[in-house]
Scaffold this motif. Structure first.
Motif, PDB file in Angstrom:
ATOM      1  N   UNK A   1      25.812  -8.162  -9.133  1.00 22.91           N
ATOM      2  CA  UNK A   1      25.234  -7.979  -7.870  1.00 22.91           C
ATOM      3  C   UNK A   1      24.545  -8.927  -7.191  1.00 22.91           C
ATOM      4  N   UNK A   2      24.130 -10.038  -7.930  1.00 20.49           N
ATOM      5  CA  UNK A   2      23.167 -10.974  -7.258  1.00 20.49           C
ATOM      6  C   UNK A   2      23.538 -11.673  -6.249  1.00 20.49           C
ATOM      7  N   UNK A   3      24.843 -12.151  -6.112  1.00 20.08           N
ATOM      8  CA  UNK A   3      25.522 -12.947  -5.133  1.00 20.08           C
ATOM      9  C   UNK A   3      25.787 -11.902  -4.026  1.00 20.08           C
ATOM     10  N   UNK A   4      25.921 -10.686  -4.209  1.00 23.56           N
ATOM     11  CA  UNK A   4      26.222  -9.628  -3.198  1.00 23.56           C
ATOM     12  C   UNK A   4      25.103  -9.374  -2.449  1.00 23.56           C
ATOM     13  N   UNK A   5      23.924  -9.304  -3.296  1.00 22.93           N
ATOM     14  CA  UNK A   5      22.766  -8.961  -2.606  1.00 22.93           C
ATOM     15  C   UNK A   5      22.231 -10.250  -1.736  1.00 22.93           C
TER      16      UNK A   5
ATOM     17  N   UNK B   1      31.861 -14.996  -7.534  1.00 25.21           N
ATOM     18  CA  UNK B   1      31.610 -14.139  -8.369  1.00 25.21           C
ATOM     19  C   UNK B   1      30.839 -14.650  -9.678  1.00 25.21           C
ATOM     20  N   UNK B   2      29.388 -14.673  -9.794  1.00 23.27           N
ATOM     21  CA  UNK B   2      29.034 -15.217 -11.017  1.00 23.27           C
ATOM     22  C   UNK B   2      29.237 -14.573 -12.467  1.00 23.27           C
ATOM     23  N   UNK B   3      29.891 -13.576 -12.479  1.00 19.23           N
ATOM     24  CA  UNK B   3      30.362 -13.034 -13.614  1.00 19.23           C
ATOM     25  C   UNK B   3      31.917 -13.185 -13.908  1.00 19.23           C
TER      26      UNK B   3
ATOM     27  N   UNK C   1      32.368  -6.582  -0.528  1.00 17.97           N
ATOM     28  CA  UNK C   1      32.338  -6.196  -1.859  1.00 17.97           C
ATOM     29  C   UNK C   1      33.133  -7.213  -2.837  1.00 17.97           C
ATOM     30  N   UNK C   2      33.249  -7.063  -3.929  1.00 19.39           N
ATOM     31  CA  UNK C   2      33.914  -8.125  -4.779  1.00 19.39           C
ATOM     32  C   UNK C   2      35.571  -7.722  -4.898  1.00 19.39           C
ATOM     33  N   UNK C   3      36.199  -8.790  -5.002  1.00 17.31           N
ATOM     34  CA  UNK C   3      37.684  -8.753  -5.190  1.00 17.31           C
ATOM     35  C   UNK C   3      38.012  -9.417  -6.378  1.00 17.31           C
ATOM     36  N   UNK C   4      39.310  -9.064  -6.686  1.00 19.42           N
ATOM     37  CA  UNK C   4      39.932  -9.361  -8.035  1.00 19.42           C
ATOM     38  C   UNK C   4      41.239 -10.327  -7.951  1.00 19.42           C
ATOM     39  N   UNK C   5      41.692 -10.290  -6.733  1.00 20.59           N
ATOM     40  CA  UNK C   5      43.073 -11.024  -6.643  1.00 20.59           C
ATOM     41  C   UNK C   5      43.309 -11.513  -5.335  1.00 20.59           C
TER      42      UNK C   5
END
Length: 257
Positions: free
Chosen positions: A52-56, A130-132, A180-184
């Motif tokens: 959540x960190x970078x999204x926040x 995404x830091x994760x 939001x986050x993306x994966x591809x």
């Protein structure tokens, strides 16, 4: 006195040291049993915070941009007189993530991927990753810095800026997905087309939102909060959460992960 009942003086008691040892062993056994659950809970909390960190932080930057732009969000991307893409919404955020010097080096009249701008847009910006997802790609084959996040195309259209007041008066900021986050299919962060439609589903297509290691995605809402949405969320609910001013009723849905 009943002869079969031993007196207090006849009762044998364990030495204090042995009693203390027994108590210590019991407490130790309880800690050993509870530790895996506590450790798992801490790791999950840390994992969620990383997600959540970078999204926040992006949400904070977008809020600051809106505050000084008459309550408007950045355009998803802008184009030149020939309708050729120039720059994207992440470029607009540079002054609000302590990258004002970088922003001044950009030739706004040239596209983000023009030779004159390549030096700047080749820079990898940690906030846009995404830091994760440390093993995720950070640059594309052409050397441009990538983004692990994308914006809601319905809030960030091309050559148009949407007012947060419009969103608030319609569906409400807390009920509208902003990014939001993306994966591809990771885009360059400078791209003028770094937008996706959440209503298409989560983890179901190359240009969908999605998490690299979970069955869903962490999404940023227009009021700045971030929550995890399961990929099995009802399509009609996801559609309602994706539209900025659709005015649809929002059914009861999954609470924050």
């Amino acid at each position: 006195m009943n002869p079969s009942q031993p007196s207090d003086s006849d009762r044998k008691t364990l030495p204090v040291s042995i009693q203390a040892l027994i108590v210590f062993m019991i407490v130790g056994a309880m800690i050993a049993l509870l530790y895996p659950a506590v450790k798992q809970s801490r790791e999950m909390t840390r994992s969620n915070a990383n997600h959540r960190g970078n999204l926040r932080m992006l949400g904070m930057a977008l809020a600051t941009y809106s505050d000084i732009s008459n309550q408007h969000l950045p355009m998803g991307g802008n184009t030149d007189q020939l309708n050729q893409p120039l720059h994207g919404w992440m470029t607009s955020l540079l002054p609000y993530i302590n990258e004002s010097a970088m922003a001044r080096e950009i030739d706004d009249s040239r596209a983000w991927n023009a030779p004159e701008n390549k030096k700047v847009f080749s820079i990898v910006i940690p906030l846009f990753l995404n830091s994760h997802f440390p093993e995720g790609p950070k640059q594309n084959a052409a050397g441009y810095g990538l983004s692990h996040f994308s914006a809601n195309s319905q809030l960030f259209p091309v050559d148009q800026s949407i007012s947060t007041e419009t969103i608030q008066s319609a569906d409400g900021l807390s009920n509208t997905i902003m990014a939001g986050e993306i994966s591809s299919s990771f885009p360059a962060w400078g791209s003028a087309t770094n937008v996706r439609d959440p209503a298409k589903g989560l983890n179901g297509c190359p240009d969908c939102f999605g998490s690299p290691d979970r069955k869903g995605a962490f999404l940023l809402f227009a009021d700045g909060h971030v929550r995890f949405i399961d990929q099995n969320i009802a399509p009609q609910v996801l559609k309602a959460l994706s539209t900025p001013a659709g005015g649809e009723p929002i059914p009861q849905w999954e609470q924050e992960f």
